[in-house]
Scaffold this motif. Structure first.
Motif, short mmCIF file in Angstrom:
data_model
loop_
_atom_site.label_atom_id
_atom_site.label_comp_id
_atom_site.label_asym_id
_atom_site.label_seq_id
_atom_site.Cartn_x
_atom_site.Cartn_y
_atom_site.Cartn_z
N LYS A 24 -2.51 -5.34 19.13
CA LYS A 24 -1.19 -5.66 18.57
C LYS A 24 -0.14 -4.72 19.11
N ARG A 25 -0.50 -3.46 19.34
CA ARG A 25 0.44 -2.50 19.92
C ARG A 25 0.85 -2.97 21.32
N GLY A 26 -0.13 -3.42 22.11
CA GLY A 26 0.18 -3.88 23.45
C GLY A 26 1.04 -5.13 23.46
N GLU B 138 -2.55 -3.40 10.47
CA GLU B 138 -1.71 -2.21 10.41
C GLU B 138 -1.31 -1.87 8.98
N GLN C 93 0.48 2.37 15.12
CA GLN C 93 -0.42 3.45 15.50
C GLN C 93 -1.78 2.85 15.86
N VAL C 94 -2.33 3.24 17.00
CA VAL C 94 -3.61 2.70 17.48
C VAL C 94 -4.74 3.41 16.74
N CYS D 117 -7.67 1.23 15.79
CA CYS D 117 -8.84 0.38 15.97
C CYS D 117 -8.53 -0.61 17.09
N GLN D 118 -9.50 -1.48 17.42
CA GLN D 118 -9.29 -2.43 18.52
C GLN D 118 -8.14 -3.39 18.21
N ARG D 119 -8.07 -3.84 16.95
CA ARG D 119 -7.02 -4.79 16.57
C ARG D 119 -5.64 -4.16 16.69
N THR D 120 -5.50 -2.93 16.24
CA THR D 120 -4.19 -2.28 16.34
C THR D 120 -3.83 -2.00 17.79
N ALA D 121 -4.83 -1.76 18.65
CA ALA D 121 -4.55 -1.53 20.07
C ALA D 121 -4.00 -2.80 20.71
#
Length: 415
Positions: A374-376, A329, A365-366, A368-372
């Motif tokens: 971590k967001r979850g 992020e 903010q989503v 990429c896959q990694r940010t998605a």
């Protein structure tokens, strides 16, 4: 216009401060020569006991005692002083003897700029004067600690204590201290124009101070009409305009490795707060990745070309062997901050602060896959605080189902 520009100070000096036939600042430009005080003595008295009686007696000595040099640069030297009146250590920055008019103008503007920026993350000015050798100086707070440049070098070399202390969250907190200073300065109408790790001091208790405002100037906000001082054809009606005018005539102003593309092109009329936001992201990038994005470029021409055209691929940078990978992020945060087009990068320090606060709060903010992922995960952690009973019951049931499934699988395999 600027070739004939002369600065004639309007100085009123108390005759009691002058010795008979006081010098006229030998070595300084003729237009800047003024009478020089022979000394600056202490004014506070001391208490003396005569039996049971207290007497307040005058105590006169040289107020400032020079202890040791702290540093030297193009604008002069900085020395450590002992203030015998207030009993504290202070720093004194002074021009060298024989300083030309351009350096004098910038020195005076640095004093007046910092004097207007009353903020905990900006070094305060205590006093100004001229010493016996005719050198202009100002006295400021003596900052304890080390520069961000020194900290980055320790981290780069794998200093274990430095890595244990300067974790990624701590680095973000330090950077926020820098943003606080610049946000305040921008709201006051000043940009720094020379932001780099060497100009950031970090104290032993986490204090963050932005120093060296020698290239700072007033500037309009993005989209506003440029001030008269930004035009080389305008008449310089005061010292601030004169200093700004002389600065405009230089091709490049700032430190090349940390300047914005518009600074590198010498487009001074386009330099605004977004130029500072670019430089802030350059130093933050180096603080996180421990490697400058223009690493390996040697000549000035190569550096300036890189500033204007090279866009770092942040997610392809190999990890420093002494630390774990930079959080994704923060990489995305820098991607926007290092945009070459001013319109595509952060438009203000406030926008940068809001983006960093969102990251720290888990509002990632989503992108990429990694940010998605971590967001979850951050969302799940927030639910633990908001609905602890429901999360505990749900996790218990999920664990029970998982154990039951594993038990059934084992039974089938071994039956």
């Amino acid at each position: 216009m600027t070739d004939t520009l002369r600065y004639v100070p309007n100085v009123s000096v108390d005759s009691t401060l002058l010795s008979p036939g006081a010098s006229r600042n030998e070595g300084l430009p003729a237009s800047t020569q003024v009478p020089v005080p022979t000394h600056r003595g202490t004014v506070l008295p001391r208490v003396q006991w005569n039996g049971d009686r207290q007497d307040v007696v005058p105590f006169q000595r040289e107020r400032f005692e020079e202890v040791r040099p702290l540093g030297q640069g193009g604008m002069g030297e900085v020395v450590l002083l002992k203030d015998h009146d207030i009993e504290r250590m202070v720093a004194l920055k002074r021009l060298p003897e024989g300083a030309d008019l351009d350096r004098l103008l910038r020195f005076v503007e640095e004093i007046r700029t910092v004097g207007q920026l009353d903020h905990p993350n900006i070094v305060p000015v205590h006093d100004v004067g001229i010493d016996q050798r005719g050198r202009y100086y100002f006295v400021m707070k003596h900052l304890q600690g080390e520069t961000l440049e020194s900290i980055i070098e320790k981290l780069r070399q794998g200093d274990r204590a430095a890595h244990a202390h300067y974790t990624f969250p701590i680095r973000v907190q330090i950077f926020i201290g820098v943003l606080n200073a610049l946000g305040y300065a921008h709201r006051k109408g000043f940009i720094h124009r020379d932001l780099k790790p060497a100009n950031i001091m970090v104290g032993p208790y986490g204090e963050v101070t932005v120093v060296d405002w020698g290239l700072a100037r007033r500037v309009s906000q993005p989209g506003e009409t440029a001030q008269a001082s930004g035009s080389t054809g305008a008449a310089a009606t005061n010292l601030r305009e004169a200093a700004s005018l002389r600065t405009q005539l230089g091709a490049v102003v700032g430190t090349p490795l940390y300047m914005s593309p518009e600074q590198a092109r010498g487009q001074h009329d386009q330099v605004d707060v977004r130029s500072d936001t670019y430089s802030l992201n350059v130093l933050f990038h180096e603080f996180l990745y421990l490697n400058h994005y223009l690493e390996g470029r040697q000549s000035l021409a190569d550096v300036l070309e890189g500033v204007q055209k090279h866009q770092p691929e942040l997610f392809e940078i190999p990890n420093n062997p002494h630390q774990s990978g930079v959080p994704c992020e923060l990489g995305w945060f820098l991607t926007k901050g290092l945009a070459k087009d001013p319109a595509q990068r952060y438009q203000s320090v406030d926008e940068m602060m809001e983006a960093l606060r969102a990251v720290m709060d888990g509002r990632i903010q989503v992108l990429c896959q990694r940010t998605a992922i971590k967001r979850g995960l951050h969302g799940l952690l927030r639910q633990v605080d908001r609905n602890p009973v429901a999360v505990i019951i749900g996790s218990t049931l999920a664990a029970g189902v998982l154990l039951a499934s594993l038990g059934h699988l084992i039974f089938v395999l071994f039956s």
